[in-house]
Design a protein around this motif. Structure first.
Motif, PDB file in Angstrom:
ATOM      1  N   ILE A 157     -28.768   1.890   2.424  1.00 30.55           N
ATOM      2  CA  ILE A 157     -30.213   1.830   2.655  1.00 30.55           C
ATOM      3  C   ILE A 157     -30.661   2.883   3.672  1.00 30.55           C
ATOM      4  O   ILE A 157     -31.715   3.514   3.509  1.00 30.55           O
ATOM      5  CB  ILE A 157     -30.607   0.400   3.071  1.00 30.55           C
ATOM      6  CG1 ILE A 157     -30.446  -0.529   1.857  1.00 30.55           C
ATOM      7  CG2 ILE A 157     -32.020   0.343   3.630  1.00 30.55           C
ATOM      8  CD1 ILE A 157     -30.629  -1.999   2.141  1.00 30.55           C
ATOM      9  N   LEU A 161     -33.467   5.860   2.705  1.00 35.25           N
ATOM     10  CA  LEU A 161     -34.686   6.119   3.470  1.00 35.25           C
ATOM     11  C   LEU A 161     -34.704   7.527   4.045  1.00 35.25           C
ATOM     12  O   LEU A 161     -35.772   8.149   4.144  1.00 35.25           O
ATOM     13  CB  LEU A 161     -34.837   5.071   4.571  1.00 35.25           C
ATOM     14  CG  LEU A 161     -35.194   3.665   4.076  1.00 35.25           C
ATOM     15  CD1 LEU A 161     -35.175   2.671   5.224  1.00 35.25           C
ATOM     16  CD2 LEU A 161     -36.560   3.665   3.395  1.00 35.25           C
ATOM     17  N   SER A 185     -32.650  -7.718   1.259  1.00 35.55           N
ATOM     18  CA  SER A 185     -32.893  -6.295   1.108  1.00 35.55           C
ATOM     19  C   SER A 185     -34.170  -5.863   1.831  1.00 35.55           C
ATOM     20  O   SER A 185     -34.203  -4.837   2.518  1.00 35.55           O
ATOM     21  CB  SER A 185     -32.996  -5.945  -0.383  1.00 35.55           C
ATOM     22  OG  SER A 185     -33.110  -4.563  -0.578  1.00 35.55           O
ATOM     23  N   TYR A 189     -34.378  -3.005   4.862  1.00 37.23           N
ATOM     24  CA  TYR A 189     -35.241  -1.821   4.880  1.00 37.23           C
ATOM     25  C   TYR A 189     -36.135  -1.831   6.117  1.00 37.23           C
ATOM     26  O   TYR A 189     -36.363  -0.785   6.745  1.00 37.23           O
ATOM     27  CB  TYR A 189     -36.080  -1.752   3.606  1.00 37.23           C
ATOM     28  CG  TYR A 189     -35.340  -1.134   2.442  1.00 37.23           C
ATOM     29  CD1 TYR A 189     -35.336   0.249   2.244  1.00 37.23           C
ATOM     30  CD2 TYR A 189     -34.632  -1.921   1.543  1.00 37.23           C
ATOM     31  CE1 TYR A 189     -34.644   0.820   1.189  1.00 37.23           C
ATOM     32  CE2 TYR A 189     -33.943  -1.355   0.474  1.00 37.23           C
ATOM     33  CZ  TYR A 189     -33.950   0.018   0.306  1.00 37.23           C
ATOM     34  OH  TYR A 189     -33.251   0.589  -0.736  1.00 37.23           O
TER      35      TYR A 189
END
Length: 346
Positions: A157, A161, A185, A189
């Motif tokens: 993740i 990003l 999830s 994030y």
């Protein structure tokens, strides 16, 4: 029309979002252009699409929906009037390898974003979403999580990003969101934004309707406390929550009839619950579609309700649902039905 802000932005979006996934399959280019003309004329400024569309998915129609939207932008010059959302497809198991193999890599994003921009005939996408995770999870609205000890996925993740931040800095995408995802999830994030300053997710696009309120179990609280909006899709449960199936009128070309594989709302309990919602709608002298959409519109964690239609009369009714306010009595009756048959689909 009513409007709200895309979370953590100054972008104003209509509370009704125009879904587009049937364009290129059940609908022609001309149909799509007519729908966009009508939606914009009636205050809808938010359109949602994906590189995977049209749906049901197949190699021959993949990407056609974005192309139809791009041709409308070129014809009308209305790009600056629309808040545009699209999505990158997840792993190849679902798209049968005809889009690409693998997960969310730099190469995958580069191909997906630039190809979508070309088809859409635009320089930027306002909201770019991950269509489904690149790990094994109970996504697409499934209720139960089954842990797979053989899974090789490693948490990527932070890397995802970082990649998306580059496209934001280039101006090719403005904001990011998730789709078909779960509480773990979403919080991961958000952690990356909070502790590492990486881009913040604005929205989650998940199924949400009278037959599937699983979003309320864990994600609704996240939406409210972390300001991450829900973009509910299938608010009419693939058309199941409309009068026509109960009354058996005009169902020969309905989505569920044409595409039996889209049958997640066909189970025995889902049909029982639908009968109860139909009776409630008739009691209050409104259509079941209006009841179902007005309920979704009223939820405080909903940023914009993604409606979709194959016919113009359906589109008009769906957009008009924004004008229906359900009183406390109706909401209580809805919740009583939900308590008696909770989340009967999928």
């Amino acid at each position: 029309m009513k409007y709200t802000k895309l979370p953590n932005s100054n972008i104003e979006v209509s509370k009704i979002c125009l879904g587009t996934m049937t364009w290129g399959k059940q609908n022609t280019k001309e149909d799509g252009h007519e729908q966009m003309d009508y939606a914009l004329a009636n205050g809808v400024n938010f359109f949602d699409t994906a590189e995977l569309y049209a749906i049901p998915k197949e190699k021959e129609t993949q990407g056609v929906t974005e192309t139809i939207i791009g041709e409308w932008f070129k014809k009308t010059g209305n790009r600056d009037k629309i808040v545009l959302a699209s999505k990158i497809a997840g792993p190849s198991e679902f798209n049968e390898h005809y889009i690409r193999n693998g997960g969310f890599t730099k190469k995958a994003f580069n191909e997906a974003i630039h190809t979508s921009l070309q088809r859409l005939q635009t320089d930027y996408i306002d909201l770019y979403q991950l269509h489904w995770p690149d790990r094994k999870s109970n996504f697409f609205g499934k209720r139960d999580y089954q842990y797979d000890q053989t899974e090789q996925w490693k948490d990527n993740i932070h890397e995802i990003l970082n990649i998306l931040e580059g496209y934001i800095k280039e101006g090719k995408i403005r904001h990011i969101g998730l789709s078909n995802d779960v509480p773990w999830s979403v919080m991961r994030y958000l952690e990356e934004n909070k502790y590492n300053g990486l881009p913040r997710i604005a929205t989650v696009q998940n199924p949400y309707n009278l037959l599937n309120r699983t979003y309320e179990i864990g994600l609704a609280e996240i939406s409210m406390k972390e300001n991450v909006g829900l973009l509910p899709y299938s608010p009419l449960a693939f058309g199941r929550l409309t009068d026509k199936f109960i009354e058996k009128k005009g169902i020969e070309d309905a989505r569920i009839t044409l595409f039996p594989e889209m049958g997640r709302y066909n189970g025995e309990n889902a049909l029982k619950a639908t009968q109860k919602y139909y009776a409630l709608a008739k009691k209050h002298k409104i259509s079941m579609a209006t009841l179902a959409l007005a309920f979704v519109n009223s939820r405080p964690f909903v940023t914009s309700n993604i409606i979709g239609a194959t016919k113009m009369d359906q589109l008009k009714e769906n957009i008009a649902s924004i004008n229906m306010e359900l009183d406390a009595e109706v909401i209580n009756e809805i919740n009583s039905i939900h308590a008696s048959i909770p989340n009967p689909a999928p």
